[in-house]
Scaffold this active site. Structure first.
Site, PDB file in Angstrom:
ATOM      1  N   ARG A  40       0.839  -0.658   0.097  1.00 22.20           N
ATOM      2  CA  ARG A  40       0.545  -0.096  -0.159  1.00 22.20           C
ATOM      3  C   ARG A  40       0.537   1.721   0.211  1.00 22.20           C
ATOM      4  O   ARG A  40       0.172   1.992  -0.167  1.00 22.20           O
ATOM      5  CB  ARG A  40      -0.816   0.169   1.192  1.00 22.20           C
ATOM      6  CG  ARG A  40      -1.575   1.639   1.352  1.00 22.20           C
ATOM      7  CD  ARG A  40      -2.794   1.027   1.826  1.00 22.20           C
ATOM      8  NE  ARG A  40      -3.373  -0.063   3.737  1.00 22.20           N
ATOM      9  CZ  ARG A  40      -1.980   0.672   4.303  1.00 22.20           C
ATOM     10  NH1 ARG A  40      -1.334   1.506   4.787  1.00 22.20           N
ATOM     11  NH2 ARG A  40      -2.305  -0.180   5.601  1.00 22.20           N
ATOM     12  N   TYR A  42     -16.019  20.464 -10.856  1.00 23.86           N
ATOM     13  CA  TYR A  42     -16.380  18.842 -10.961  1.00 23.86           C
ATOM     14  C   TYR A  42     -17.420  18.776  -9.677  1.00 23.86           C
ATOM     15  O   TYR A  42     -16.831  18.895  -8.789  1.00 23.86           O
ATOM     16  CB  TYR A  42     -15.159  18.447 -10.841  1.00 23.86           C
ATOM     17  CG  TYR A  42     -15.772  16.633 -10.844  1.00 23.86           C
ATOM     18  CD1 TYR A  42     -15.636  16.347 -12.775  1.00 23.86           C
ATOM     19  CD2 TYR A  42     -15.067  15.660 -10.456  1.00 23.86           C
ATOM     20  CE1 TYR A  42     -15.819  15.133 -12.864  1.00 23.86           C
ATOM     21  CE2 TYR A  42     -15.283  14.343 -10.256  1.00 23.86           C
ATOM     22  CZ  TYR A  42     -15.619  14.158 -11.887  1.00 23.86           C
ATOM     23  OH  TYR A  42     -16.329  12.998 -11.883  1.00 23.86           O
ATOM     24  N   ASP A  82      -7.256  22.232  -9.824  1.00 20.18           N
ATOM     25  CA  ASP A  82      -7.367  20.849 -10.959  1.00 20.18           C
ATOM     26  C   ASP A  82      -7.465  21.101 -11.970  1.00 20.18           C
ATOM     27  O   ASP A  82      -7.837  22.021 -12.590  1.00 20.18           O
ATOM     28  CB  ASP A  82      -9.883  20.679 -11.302  1.00 20.18           C
ATOM     29  CG  ASP A  82      -9.401  19.318 -11.097  1.00 20.18           C
ATOM     30  OD1 ASP A  82      -8.557  18.170 -12.234  1.00 20.18           O
ATOM     31  OD2 ASP A  82     -10.901  18.626 -10.260  1.00 20.18           O
ATOM     32  N   LYS A 128      -8.472  10.336 -17.255  1.00 17.75           N
ATOM     33  CA  LYS A 128      -8.739  11.014 -18.416  1.00 17.75           C
ATOM     34  C   LYS A 128      -7.572  11.536 -19.634  1.00 17.75           C
ATOM     35  O   LYS A 128      -7.754   9.886 -20.080  1.00 17.75           O
ATOM     36  CB  LYS A 128      -9.487  12.527 -18.680  1.00 17.75           C
ATOM     37  CG  LYS A 128     -10.380  13.059 -16.433  1.00 17.75           C
ATOM     38  CD  LYS A 128     -11.382  12.067 -17.398  1.00 17.75           C
ATOM     39  CE  LYS A 128     -12.540  11.777 -17.012  1.00 17.75           C
ATOM     40  NZ  LYS A 128     -12.949  13.562 -15.474  1.00 17.75           N
TER      41      LYS A 128
HETATM   42  C1  LIG Z   1     -13.392  13.375 -14.587  1.00 16.99           C
HETATM   43  C2  LIG Z   1     -12.509  13.978 -13.546  1.00 16.99           C
HETATM   44  C3  LIG Z   1     -12.295  14.097 -12.140  1.00 16.99           C
HETATM   45  C4  LIG Z   1     -12.733  12.576 -11.247  1.00 16.99           C
HETATM   46  O1  LIG Z   1     -11.756  11.911 -12.000  1.00 16.99           O
HETATM   47  P1  LIG Z   1     -12.737  10.230 -11.454  1.00 16.99           P
HETATM   48  O2  LIG Z   1     -11.046   9.674 -12.198  1.00 16.99           O
HETATM   49  O3  LIG Z   1     -13.398  10.108 -13.085  1.00 16.99           O
HETATM   50  O4  LIG Z   1     -12.637   9.878 -10.755  1.00 16.99           O
HETATM   51  C5  LIG Z   1     -12.205  15.217 -11.097  1.00 16.99           C
HETATM   52  N1  LIG Z   1     -12.034  16.357 -11.571  1.00 16.99           N
HETATM   53  C6  LIG Z   1     -12.040  16.460 -13.635  1.00 16.99           C
HETATM   54  C7  LIG Z   1     -12.442  17.912 -13.489  1.00 16.99           C
HETATM   55  C8  LIG Z   1     -12.929  15.531 -14.197  1.00 16.99           C
HETATM   56  O5  LIG Z   1     -13.153  15.558 -15.381  1.00 16.99           O
END
Ligand SMILES: *Cc1c(COP(=O)(O)O)cnc(C)c1O
Length: 393
Positions: free
Chosen positions: A60, A113, A185, A210
């Protein structure tokens, strides 16, 4: 060929770093890619080693596979250290929990988000942290919202769904003067197209799900921090038991190798389709910061190094049935959440019910597009047929 990417100078350019960082072929018999280390137990050869500890102590707490991706992302995004998480959302929640305690106040961008908003409204509220939402275009005006108990400012640029570009340097100046942590973010730009640490950000969050993974086949997140923030992130990451999957981490490494070329194509295709959409009579507005004339264009051009394939479109007034007819018949655009894979996607959205610091009054139905790596001429033909179905209802 040297076997390590540590301590090289001069620093590698981004396209080189995504290919070479986090790899040590000759530490693994010359194989180009690192193996996937799977494991919980890590053995210690002697009692003395057990007492002293060693580089890897327990699954972990890190593996060579995890370290490889962490060191590569840290170098490319320009931070001090990266910690991986099991999803992008877990990167958000872990980063927020790293800095707050009961009685704190935080400033959260209204265009965040949506699950991030839910985390603040439900979980942070439960532990006594107050969230205040602010207009993404506030810039230096954020100063007026800072209270004695304000702990951090959270940014996301461009904003989720509506793509407002924030003046990060202006917000960073206030955060610095008032001794607040600045979180961002940075998923839209990826570690390649916005350099958060050059603009005063302390902690950058990536939904690696993403563009880093890039193939819609894994969930993964990354928190990258500067030296000042790193110990807080390390502590929260450890205490919360955050642990990325080994296979997912490998898929992140695999995706990273082609990030630069994929993004370049996403950007190019995205701009072609966005410009075409902007000229359509059915379209009221395109929300794409890299299109000249977009309200965010000037700041985007000043601060960003590129654009990804994600943007929004506001249609002129049309019935829900007409929009459904348009979307249901598309053959190349999938409909689904998430984005950043090689394929094109579209999804309707409506922020009216949950934004609080800003008002969302679109001229008509809103769509979010992710433009993939297909030939844009085929995508345009698919959309053109879609507009014919829209008009026919
Ligand atoms: C998709 C997304 C997240 C979350 O990511 P996951 O891997 O789906 O949990 C956070 N911030 C933004 C801007 C996103 O598009």
């Amino acid at each position: 060929m040297s076997t390590s990417d540590e301590g090289r100078s001069p620093p590698r350019r981004p396209a080189t770093a995504v290919v070479h960082n986090g790899r040590e072929p000759f530490a693994q018999h010359g194989f180009v890619n690192p193996p996937v280390y799977r494991g919980s137990t890590v053995l210690f050869p002697t009692v003395a080693a057990l007492k002293k500890g060693q580089r890897y102590n327990y699954g972990r707490r890190g593996t060579p596979t995890v370290d490889a991706l962490q060191s590569a992302i840290a170098a490319i995004e320009g931070g001090f250290e990266t910690k991986l998480t099991a999803s992008g959302y877990q990167a958000v929640t872990t980063a927020l929990l790293a800095f707050v305690e009961a009685g704190d106040h935080i400033l959260m961008v209204d265009t965040t988000y949506q699950p991030t908003r839910q985390f603040c409204d439900v979980m942070l509220k439960r532990i006594g942290v107050e969230t205040e939402y602010y207009d993404p275009l506030i810039g230096a005006g954020i100063e007026h919202l800072v209270r004695k108990n304000t702990r951090l400012v959270y940014t996301e640029s461009p904003g989720s769904q509506t793509f407002e570009v924030q003046d990060i340097p202006a917000i960073a100046a206030v955060a610095k003067a008032r001794d607040l942590w600045l979180l961002m973010d940075n998923t839209w730009a990826s570690p390649l197209y916005f350099k958060p640490f050059e603009h005063g950000v302390d902690v950058s969050i990536q939904a690696a799900t993403k563009y880093i993974v890039g193939h819609a086949d894994a969930m993964l997140g990354a928190i990258t921090s500067n030296a000042r923030a790193a110990k807080h992130i390390e502590r929260a990451h450890g205490h919360l038991g955050v642990c990325p999957g080994s296979e997912e981490t490998y898929l992140g490494l695999r995706g990273l190798r082609t990030l630069d070329v994929r993004l370049e194509r996403h950007q190019k295709n995205g701009l072609v389709v966005a410009a075409w959409l902007a000229r359509r009579p059915e379209v009221a507005r395109v929300l794409h910061p890299a299109l000249p004339g977009d309200p965010g264009y000037e700041i985007w051009k000043r601060d960003f190094l590129g654009a990804c394939g994600l943007f929004g479109v506001i249609l002129k007034p049309a019935s829900a049935e007409a929009v459904a007819a348009m979307l249901d018949g598309l053959t190349l655009f999938g409909m689904g959440y998430s984005w950043g894979g090689y394929e094109s996607l579209v999804i309707p959205f409506d922020c009216t019910s949950y934004r609080t610091a800003t008002k969302w009054h679109p001229e008509g139905p809103a769509l979010r597009f992710h433009i993939g790596l297909e030939d844009p001429a085929d995508l345009i033909a698919d959309l053109e047929a879609g507009f014919e179905r829209l008009a026919a209802v």
